[in-house]
Design an enzyme around this catalytic site. Structure first.
Site, PDB file in Angstrom:
ATOM      1  CG  HIS A  68       3.654   4.407   8.454  1.00 53.70           C
ATOM      2  ND1 HIS A  68       3.615   5.333   7.437  1.00 53.70           N
ATOM      3  CD2 HIS A  68       3.327   3.215   7.881  1.00 53.70           C
ATOM      4  CE1 HIS A  68       3.290   4.717   6.308  1.00 53.70           C
ATOM      5  NE2 HIS A  68       3.111   3.441   6.551  1.00 53.70           N
TER       6      HIS A  68
ATOM      7  NE  ARG B  78       7.232   1.114   4.920  1.00 49.02           N
ATOM      8  CZ  ARG B  78       6.018   0.578   4.943  1.00 49.02           C
ATOM      9  NH1 ARG B  78       5.850  -0.702   4.654  1.00 49.02           N
ATOM     10  NH2 ARG B  78       4.971   1.308   5.244  1.00 49.02           N
TER      11      ARG B  78
ATOM     12  NE  ARG C  52      -1.769  -2.100   2.836  1.00 50.44           N
ATOM     13  CZ  ARG C  52      -1.910  -3.362   2.444  1.00 50.44           C
ATOM     14  NH1 ARG C  52      -2.932  -3.720   1.754  1.00 50.44           N
ATOM     15  NH2 ARG C  52      -1.026  -4.280   2.787  1.00 50.44           N
ATOM     16  CB  THR C  53       3.335   2.601   2.401  1.00 51.08           C
ATOM     17  OG1 THR C  53       2.493   2.289   3.510  1.00 51.08           O
ATOM     18  CG2 THR C  53       4.006   3.935   2.656  1.00 51.08           C
TER      19      THR C  53
HETATM   20  C1  NCD Z   1       1.674  -0.828   8.106  1.00 57.64           C
HETATM   21  C2  NCD Z   1       3.153  -0.639   8.263  1.00 57.64           C
HETATM   22  O1  NCD Z   1       3.920  -0.920   7.349  1.00 57.64           O
HETATM   23  O2  NCD Z   1       3.545  -0.156   9.307  1.00 57.64           O
HETATM   24  N1  NCD Z   1       1.242  -0.971   6.812  1.00 57.64           N
HETATM   25  C3  NCD Z   1       1.009   0.164   6.078  1.00 57.64           C
HETATM   26  O3  NCD Z   1       1.889   0.941   5.839  1.00 57.64           O
HETATM   27  N2  NCD Z   1      -0.244   0.388   5.689  1.00 57.64           N
HETATM   28  C4  NCD Z   1       1.096  -1.818   9.031  1.00 57.64           C
HETATM   29  C5  NCD Z   1       1.650  -3.205   9.057  1.00 57.64           C
HETATM   30  O4  NCD Z   1       2.620  -3.534   8.392  1.00 57.64           O
HETATM   31  O5  NCD Z   1       1.083  -3.988   9.800  1.00 57.64           O
END
Ligand code: NCD
Length: 308
Positions: free
Chosen positions: A130, A102, A51-52
Site C-alpha cells: 500500500h 485497490r 480514508r484511502t
Molecule cells: C489500511 C489498509 O487498507 O490496508 N487502511 C488504510 O488504507 N488506511 C489498514 C487496514 O485496513 O487495516
C-alpha cells in the site's frame, strides 16, 4: 515517476521532492486549485476503504481534476459479471487519465500496469503493498521527528497481513540507521521476505515477545489492526498487544503513536487525548501527500501535453 506500484519503485530523491511539494501544497493549496483542470482520474476500488478512497478523491478535487469512481467494484462493477481486471483497465483508460486501484490480489497492480496506457497508482493490493499509505506514514514520521535517518519504530499487530507495514518498512529501509522492533501475535509474524529485506538494507529488525521488550525511548509505535478478513482463525486474542494508557506510561515524552486506521480496540480510546497520539493527524496527511503524488505522476506522464 510514471506509476506507483510498489514502494521499491521510489528512491530517496523522488520521496524528498514529493514531500517538499506536499509541504508547499499544504501551505498554498489555492495555488494548485486548478492545476489538473481538464484531467479525469478514476478510483477503482475492489475492497472496502474510507480514508484511502476519500482522501484520494479529495486530493483529486483539490487539484481541479474530474473524478469518476467505483467504490465497490467487486460487487457493483463488471467483475461481478466475470470481467477480468485487464479488460476493466482497458475500458477505464478510455475514460480517465489515471487509475487509482485497490484490489484483493497482491499482483493486481502489476497486472493492471501490463495493459494500461494511463498511470496506475496501487492503493492497496491484497496483503502485499500500500505505497500511498507508506508515503503518508513516512511524511508523518518526518513531520514529528524531522529527520528520518536514525529512526526507531515498533511495529505491532498483524505484521503478516498489514500491507501498510510492508510498504512502510521498504520506504524506511531507504534511510540510514533504522531499527524496527516487531511485536505480533502468534501466526501473524512479519513474513521472512520482509525480515530479509530489512537485513539486506542495512537496517535492523528485532523481534519483541511482549510490550516490555520494546525500548521506552522508541521514536514511534506503529499499531495495526488484525486483518480479520484475511485470516482463518477469527478468535485470536489481542489482549497482549493492546496499547493502553498504562502500557504507554513508561514510554518517552517523545514516543509518538501511529496507526494506519481503522482502529478496532488495539489502541484504547483513553490515549486519544495524549498529544503523542498522532494517528488522526497521520490520516489527514493523506491529503497533501496524495495531492503531491497525483500531481507529480500526471506531470511526468503527460509532460509533452500542452497543459504543462
Ligand atoms: C489500511 C489498509 O487498507 O490496508 N487502511 C488504510 O488504507 N488506511 C489498514 C487496514 O485496513 O487495516
Amino acid at each position: 515517476m510514471k506509476n506507483l506500484i510498489n514502494s521499491e519503485d521510489l528512491n530517496l530523491n523522488e520521496i524528498e521532492k514529493l514531500f517538499l511539494l506536499a509541504d508547499k501544497m499544504n501551505k498554498k493549496q489555492k495555488k494548485y486549485d486548478e492545476s489538473l483542470k481538464g484531467f479525469v482520474i478514476a478510483t477503482l476500488f475492489y475492497e472496502p476503504s474510507t480514508r484511502t478512497r476519500l482522501s484520494f478523491e479529495s486530493a483529486i478535487q483539490k487539484l481541479g481534476a474530474g473524478l469518476i469512481s467505483t467504490e465497490n467494484a467487486k460487487e457493483s462493477g463488471s467483475a461481478k459479471k466475470g470481467e477480468s481486471l485487464e479488460d476493466t483497465i482497458r475500458i477505464i483508460q478510455g475514460y480517465a487519465d489515471m487509475i487509482i486501484l485497490r484490489h484483493f490480489d497482491n499482483d493486481s497492480s502489476e497486472i493492471a500496469l501490463k495493459v494500461a496506457s494511463v498511470p496506475i497508482i496501487n492503493a492497496g493490493s491484497g496483503n502485499g503493498e500500500h505505497p500511498p499509505q507508506g508515503l503518508l506514514d513516512l511524511y508523518t514520521i518526518r513531520q514529528y521527528k524531522k529527520e528520518i535517518d536514525n529512526t526507531t519504530i515498533a511495529i505491532i499487530g498483524d505484521l503478516k497481513n498489514s500491507r501498510t507495514v510492508h510498504s512502510l518498512i521498504k520506504l524506511l529501509c531507504l534511510y540510514k540507521n533504522i531499527t524496527i522492533y516487531g511485536l505480533s501475535i502468534k501466526g501473524l509474524e512479519l513474513p521472512q521476505k520482509y525480515v530479509e529485506y530489512i537485513n539486506n538494507h542495512n537496517s535492523k529488525f528485532i523481534i519483541c515477545k511482549s510490550f516490555s521488550e520494546i525500548p521506552s525511548s522508541v521514536n514511534f509505535i506503529y499499531q495495526t489492526r488484525i486483518q480479520i478478513e484475511r485470516i482463518e482463525n477469527k478468535n485470536l486474542s489481542i489482549e497482549d498487544i493492546i496499547l493502553n494508557k498504562e502500557r504507554f506510561s513508561r514510554f518517552s515524552q517523545n514516543t509518538f503513536i501511529m496507526h494506519p486506521l481503522p482502529r478496532l480496540n488495539e489502541i484504547s480510546t483513553d490515549l486519544d487525548d495524549d498529544k503523542r497520539s498522532i494517528y488522526f493527524q497521520q490520516a489527514h496527511n493523506g491529503i497533501p501527500t496524495k495531492m503531491a503524488l497525483i500531481y507529480s505522476i500526471i506531470k511526468d506522464f503527460y509532460k509533452n501535453k500542452k497543459h504543462f
